[in-house]
Write a protein that holds these residues in place. Structure first.
Motif, PDB file in Angstrom:
ATOM      1  N   HIS A 349       0.829  -1.205   0.000  1.00  0.00           N
ATOM      2  CA  HIS A 349       0.000   0.000   0.000  1.00  0.00           C
ATOM      3  C   HIS A 349       0.865   1.257   0.000  1.00  0.00           C
ATOM      4  CE1 HIS A 349      -3.697   2.287   0.849  1.00  0.00           C
ATOM      5  NE2 HIS A 349      -2.946   3.020   1.650  1.00  0.00           N
ATOM      6  N   LEU A 350       1.910   1.265   0.807  1.00  0.00           N
ATOM      7  CA  LEU A 350       2.793   2.428   0.867  1.00  0.00           C
ATOM      8  C   LEU A 350       3.511   2.636  -0.466  1.00  0.00           C
ATOM      9  CD1 LEU A 350       4.388   2.096   4.426  1.00  0.00           C
ATOM     10  CD2 LEU A 350       2.629   3.712   3.687  1.00  0.00           C
ATOM     11  N   ALA A 351       3.971   1.549  -1.092  1.00  0.00           N
ATOM     12  CA  ALA A 351       4.653   1.669  -2.382  1.00  0.00           C
ATOM     13  C   ALA A 351       3.728   2.266  -3.432  1.00  0.00           C
ATOM     14  CB  ALA A 351       5.170   0.307  -2.823  1.00  0.00           C
ATOM     15  N   ALA A 352       2.444   1.856  -3.405  1.00  0.00           N
ATOM     16  CA  ALA A 352       1.484   2.387  -4.377  1.00  0.00           C
ATOM     17  C   ALA A 352       1.236   3.875  -4.176  1.00  0.00           C
ATOM     18  CB  ALA A 352       0.170   1.613  -4.264  1.00  0.00           C
ATOM     19  N   GLN A 353       1.487   4.368  -2.960  1.00  0.00           N
ATOM     20  CA  GLN A 353       1.304   5.783  -2.663  1.00  0.00           C
ATOM     21  C   GLN A 353       2.616   6.573  -2.786  1.00  0.00           C
ATOM     22  OE1 GLN A 353      -1.792   7.041  -1.953  1.00  0.00           O
ATOM     23  NE2 GLN A 353      -2.528   4.961  -2.361  1.00  0.00           N
ATOM     24  N   GLY A 354       3.674   5.921  -3.281  1.00  0.00           N
ATOM     25  CA  GLY A 354       4.953   6.599  -3.470  1.00  0.00           C
ATOM     26  C   GLY A 354       5.878   6.560  -2.276  1.00  0.00           C
ATOM     27  N   PHE A 355       5.622   5.670  -1.325  1.00  0.00           N
ATOM     28  CA  PHE A 355       6.436   5.610  -0.109  1.00  0.00           C
ATOM     29  C   PHE A 355       7.215   4.301  -0.024  1.00  0.00           C
ATOM     30  CE2 PHE A 355       2.897   8.476   1.223  1.00  0.00           C
ATOM     31  CZ  PHE A 355       3.668   9.615   1.427  1.00  0.00           C
ATOM     32  N   SER A 356       7.841   3.902  -1.117  1.00  0.00           N
ATOM     33  CA  SER A 356       8.608   2.652  -1.122  1.00  0.00           C
ATOM     34  C   SER A 356       9.856   2.752  -0.252  1.00  0.00           C
ATOM     35  CB  SER A 356       8.997   2.287  -2.554  1.00  0.00           C
ATOM     36  OG  SER A 356       9.763   3.321  -3.142  1.00  0.00           O
ATOM     37  N   MET A 357      10.251   3.962   0.133  1.00  0.00           N
ATOM     38  CA  MET A 357      11.451   4.134   0.979  1.00  0.00           C
ATOM     39  C   MET A 357      11.158   3.868   2.457  1.00  0.00           C
ATOM     40  SD  MET A 357       9.606   6.950   0.552  1.00  0.00           S
ATOM     41  CE  MET A 357      10.166   7.409  -1.088  1.00  0.00           C
ATOM     42  N   VAL A 358       9.929   3.564   2.803  1.00  0.00           N
ATOM     43  CA  VAL A 358       9.566   3.271   4.191  1.00  0.00           C
ATOM     44  C   VAL A 358       9.704   1.765   4.445  1.00  0.00           C
ATOM     45  CG1 VAL A 358       7.758   3.394   5.940  1.00  0.00           C
ATOM     46  CG2 VAL A 358       7.953   5.212   4.221  1.00  0.00           C
ATOM     47  N   ASP A 359      10.565   1.402   5.380  1.00  0.00           N
ATOM     48  CA  ASP A 359      10.710  -0.007   5.756  1.00  0.00           C
ATOM     49  C   ASP A 359       9.643  -0.373   6.782  1.00  0.00           C
ATOM     50  OD1 ASP A 359      12.955  -0.487   4.150  1.00  0.00           O
ATOM     51  OD2 ASP A 359      14.307   0.305   5.678  1.00  0.00           O
ATOM     52  N   VAL A 360       9.064  -1.568   6.610  1.00  0.00           N
ATOM     53  CA  VAL A 360       7.963  -2.012   7.462  1.00  0.00           C
ATOM     54  C   VAL A 360       8.328  -3.330   8.134  1.00  0.00           C
ATOM     55  CG1 VAL A 360       5.532  -2.708   7.516  1.00  0.00           C
ATOM     56  CG2 VAL A 360       6.294  -0.915   5.922  1.00  0.00           C
ATOM     57  N   ILE A 361       8.134  -3.381   9.454  1.00  0.00           N
ATOM     58  CA  ILE A 361       8.280  -4.626  10.211  1.00  0.00           C
ATOM     59  C   ILE A 361       7.004  -4.831  11.012  1.00  0.00           C
ATOM     60  CG2 ILE A 361       9.564  -5.876  11.985  1.00  0.00           C
ATOM     61  CD1 ILE A 361      12.006  -4.211  11.290  1.00  0.00           C
ATOM     62  N   ALA A 362       6.358  -5.986  10.834  1.00  0.00           N
ATOM     63  CA  ALA A 362       5.130  -6.303  11.572  1.00  0.00           C
ATOM     64  C   ALA A 362       5.390  -7.492  12.484  1.00  0.00           C
ATOM     65  CB  ALA A 362       3.995  -6.614  10.607  1.00  0.00           C
ATOM     66  N   GLU A 363       5.074  -7.337  13.766  1.00  0.00           N
ATOM     67  CA  GLU A 363       5.280  -8.390  14.755  1.00  0.00           C
ATOM     68  C   GLU A 363       3.997  -8.599  15.550  1.00  0.00           C
ATOM     69  OE1 GLU A 363       9.862  -8.058  16.066  1.00  0.00           O
ATOM     70  OE2 GLU A 363       8.666  -6.283  16.570  1.00  0.00           O
ATOM     71  N   GLY A 364       3.478  -9.813  15.508  1.00  0.00           N
ATOM     72  CA  GLY A 364       2.239 -10.113  16.204  1.00  0.00           C
ATOM     73  C   GLY A 364       2.455 -10.385  17.675  1.00  0.00           C
ATOM     74  N   SER A 365       1.405 -10.204  18.467  1.00  0.00           N
ATOM     75  CA  SER A 365       1.425 -10.522  19.886  1.00  0.00           C
ATOM     76  C   SER A 365       0.272 -11.488  20.140  1.00  0.00           C
ATOM     77  CB  SER A 365       1.288  -9.241  20.714  1.00  0.00           C
ATOM     78  OG  SER A 365       1.348  -9.524  22.087  1.00  0.00           O
ATOM     79  N   PHE A 366      -0.621 -11.189  21.079  1.00  0.00           N
ATOM     80  CA  PHE A 366      -1.769 -12.046  21.305  1.00  0.00           C
ATOM     81  C   PHE A 366      -2.643 -12.087  20.050  1.00  0.00           C
ATOM     82  CE2 PHE A 366      -1.201 -10.548  25.863  1.00  0.00           C
ATOM     83  CZ  PHE A 366      -0.594 -11.728  26.263  1.00  0.00           C
ATOM     84  N   ARG A 367      -3.177 -13.272  19.750  1.00  0.00           N
ATOM     85  CA  ARG A 367      -4.069 -13.406  18.597  1.00  0.00           C
ATOM     86  C   ARG A 367      -5.510 -13.162  19.031  1.00  0.00           C
ATOM     87  NH1 ARG A 367      -0.981 -18.145  17.682  1.00  0.00           N
ATOM     88  NH2 ARG A 367      -2.779 -19.499  18.044  1.00  0.00           N
ATOM     89  N   ALA A 368      -6.296 -12.608  18.120  1.00  0.00           N
ATOM     90  CA  ALA A 368      -7.706 -12.359  18.415  1.00  0.00           C
ATOM     91  C   ALA A 368      -8.475 -13.673  18.444  1.00  0.00           C
ATOM     92  CB  ALA A 368      -8.304 -11.429  17.363  1.00  0.00           C
ATOM     93  N   SER A 369      -9.448 -13.748  19.328  1.00  0.00           N
ATOM     94  CA  SER A 369     -10.295 -14.943  19.413  1.00  0.00           C
ATOM     95  C   SER A 369     -11.526 -14.603  20.232  1.00  0.00           C
ATOM     96  CB  SER A 369      -9.532 -16.101  20.077  1.00  0.00           C
ATOM     97  OG  SER A 369      -9.134 -15.747  21.390  1.00  0.00           O
ATOM     98  N   ARG A 370     -12.579 -15.365  20.022  1.00  0.00           N
ATOM     99  CA  ARG A 370     -13.767 -15.181  20.863  1.00  0.00           C
ATOM    100  C   ARG A 370     -14.650 -16.419  20.763  1.00  0.00           C
ATOM    101  NH1 ARG A 370     -15.523 -10.509  17.064  1.00  0.00           N
ATOM    102  NH2 ARG A 370     -16.498 -11.616  15.334  1.00  0.00           N
ATOM    103  N   THR A 371     -15.344 -16.680  21.849  1.00  0.00           N
ATOM    104  CA  THR A 371     -16.369 -17.715  21.890  1.00  0.00           C
ATOM    105  C   THR A 371     -17.643 -17.140  21.288  1.00  0.00           C
ATOM    106  OG1 THR A 371     -15.433 -18.811  23.821  1.00  0.00           O
ATOM    107  CG2 THR A 371     -17.799 -19.091  23.459  1.00  0.00           C
ATOM    108  N   PRO A 372     -18.360 -17.907  20.457  1.00  0.00           N
ATOM    109  CA  PRO A 372     -19.600 -17.380  19.867  1.00  0.00           C
ATOM    110  C   PRO A 372     -20.586 -16.911  20.936  1.00  0.00           C
ATOM    111  CG  PRO A 372     -18.952 -19.413  18.771  1.00  0.00           C
ATOM    112  CD  PRO A 372     -18.039 -19.262  19.959  1.00  0.00           C
ATOM    113  N   VAL A 373     -21.238 -15.797  20.651  1.00  0.00           N
ATOM    114  CA  VAL A 373     -22.205 -15.235  21.603  1.00  0.00           C
ATOM    115  C   VAL A 373     -23.325 -16.221  21.893  1.00  0.00           C
ATOM    116  CG1 VAL A 373     -23.838 -13.351  21.982  1.00  0.00           C
ATOM    117  CG2 VAL A 373     -21.646 -12.885  20.875  1.00  0.00           C
ATOM    118  N   ASP A 374     -23.690 -17.040  20.908  1.00  0.00           N
ATOM    119  CA  ASP A 374     -24.813 -17.965  21.087  1.00  0.00           C
ATOM    120  C   ASP A 374     -24.383 -19.331  21.620  1.00  0.00           C
ATOM    121  OD1 ASP A 374     -23.493 -18.834  18.845  1.00  0.00           O
ATOM    122  OD2 ASP A 374     -25.223 -18.785  17.504  1.00  0.00           O
TER     123      ASP A 374
END
Length: 461
Positions: A349-374
């Protein structure tokens, strides 16, 4: 089957008499900070001197297990088996706390000494999580004392690194599926909807930390001599952030959003009021996706927040174009969001907007989860709690923060019921963390009622 009136009275009396405060004070005095070597020593003492005796007194066999991840601390498991034919309850708590922030508490308070100011009980861990797992242990103890048995089998798992991301928990649980097998998880952590509203939440949002780094040159150059011909990394970073999340908090990258808001989640959140309580910050009605209610934005949707942002020295700026700028963002996301390709999606997305010089690092932590409401367990628990609560219990599909709920739903395949005993203004992770006596009083009744009802389910079948 209604909880006996004498059991309700004993639960309230345990708090009003000062007995619970005294017990909590003994827990708070252990500086179990998981990201400090001294904290690791305190954690070992806490397991040996506090939790092991508490579980043994409940008739549990107790074992301490090493962590498969060297970055994490040990796990403690207490097990009480009354009959193979009875349902099995898994409880969870974490023994560790965040830094005490000594010297920064109001009135000169010591974070490791529980102090009372009216209904507020101040101390590190009072709300997160020592006060909460002490309420669970106390409710179980009161039930055994009153009836002579739980009426179910119990497994109580404590970890010692939740505040540093629960290292090793996934691996430990996966390797011990049979040992930890149960019918339902009931645990306490996180806040209620507000201080006055009994709450049951079914899961948690996950989080991904995203580092943006614009490192263009090793030196800074005079802004008068070079301004207009050198790319400014700070300006570039600001533009890059704005094309990810705009100045009104609206996420601009479709891949960072969930596929939709399930009807069951929307129904559960209908009519819930967020904030507007003493001590709460003022909400901005124009922030985020205004097509959603505040409750839907907080508990049912994703948000991309800027946690830190910097270039050069903001306190002593000079007339120079900096060479580097960095920011830390956080994606808080709900179950159903595909976050496996977050870093790649942002980079594209950043490259498409002309920001290819921005380095990106993504690191996950807790994962989302839920028990069904029903899920049937949800309806059962709400019915039990509504009988003893002065106002209807609110069901939150997810709470806004992060918890390792996914290890119970995804690894063990359990329905998860979280009965929180703190409130949004409890200041956990900050100076002046506190537990409200009013919540402790009501929370002990609610927890005792839930465990009592679980032990009598077979009688109603």
């Amino acid at each position: 089957m209604a909880i006996p009136a004498q059991l309700v009275s004993k639960a309230r009396e345990h708090v009003d008499s000062g007995a619970f405060f005294a017990e909590l004070a003994d827990l708070v005095r252990y500086p179990t900070v998981s990201d400090r070597p001294s904290g690791r020593v305190a954690i070992e003492a806490y397991l040996d001197e506090v939790l092991t005796p508490a579980l043994t007194a409940l008739g549990c066999s107790v074992a301490i297990h090493p962590n498969p991840d060297p970055g994490g601390g040990p796990f403690l498991l207490g097990t009480r088996v009354e009959s193979p034919e009875l349902p099995t309850l898994l409880c969870y708590g974490h023994a560790d706390v965040v830094d005490g922030h000594e010297g920064r508490w109001s009135e000169g308070r010591d974070p490791w000494t529980l102090t009372a100011d009216g209904e507020r009980w101040y101390g590190r861990g009072s709300a997160d999580n020592k006060g909460q797992h002490l309420l669970t242990l106390t409710a179980l103890r009161l039930l055994v004392a009153e009836t002579g048995a739980l009426g179910f089998n119990l497994k109580f798992l404590f970890e010692t690194g939740e505040e540093i991301g629960s290292p090793g928990l996934d691996e430990f649980v996966a390797a011990n599926r049979e040992t930890l097998s149960a019918d339902v998880l009931i645990a306490s952590d996180g806040p209620r909807l507000d201080a006055a509203t009994p709450t049951l939440f079914l899961g948690a949002r996950g989080s991904v930390r995203i580092t943006l780094d614009v490192d263009l040159r090793p030196d800074a150059y005079h802004s008068g001599n070079w301004g207009g011909v050198l790319r400014n990394p700070a300006t570039t970073l600001a533009g890059a952030i704005a094309c990810l999340v705009d100045g009104h908090g609206r996420v601009q990258v479709p891949e960072l959003l969930p596929p939709g808001l399930p009807d069951s989640v929307r129904a559960a959140l209908t009519g819930l009021e967020i904030g507007n309580k003493p001590g709460d910050p003022a909400l901005d009605e124009h922030w985020g996706d205004t097509g959603l209610t505040a409750a839907e934005r907080l508990y049912g949707w994703n948000t991309l927040e800027v946690l830190s942002l910097g270039a050069a020295d903001i306190e002593r700026p000079v007339n120079a174009i900096p060479g580097r700028a960095r920011a830390m963002l956080q994606l808080r996301y709900v179950a159903g969001t595909d976050v496996g390709g977050v870093g790649e999606a942002i980079t594209k997305h950043l490259a498409a907007q002309g920001f290819s010089m921005v380095d990106v690092i993504a690191e996950g932590s807790f994962r989302a989860s839920r028990t069904p409401v029903d899920d049937p367990w949800v309806g059962w628990a709400k019915g039990v709690l509504d009988e003893v609560s002065e106002r209807p219990v609110v069901i939150l599909p997810s709470f806004g923060g992060g918890l390792p709920n996914h290890v119970f739903t995804d690894v063990l395949g359990l329905p998860t019921l979280w009965l929180p005993h703190s409130h949004p203004g409890c200041l956990q992770h900050a100076p002046d963390e506190h537990l409200l006596a009013s919540i402790a009083r009501e929370g002990l009744v609610l927890a005792t009622a839930l465990f009592h009802a679980l032990g009598r389910r077979g009688e109603l079948a």
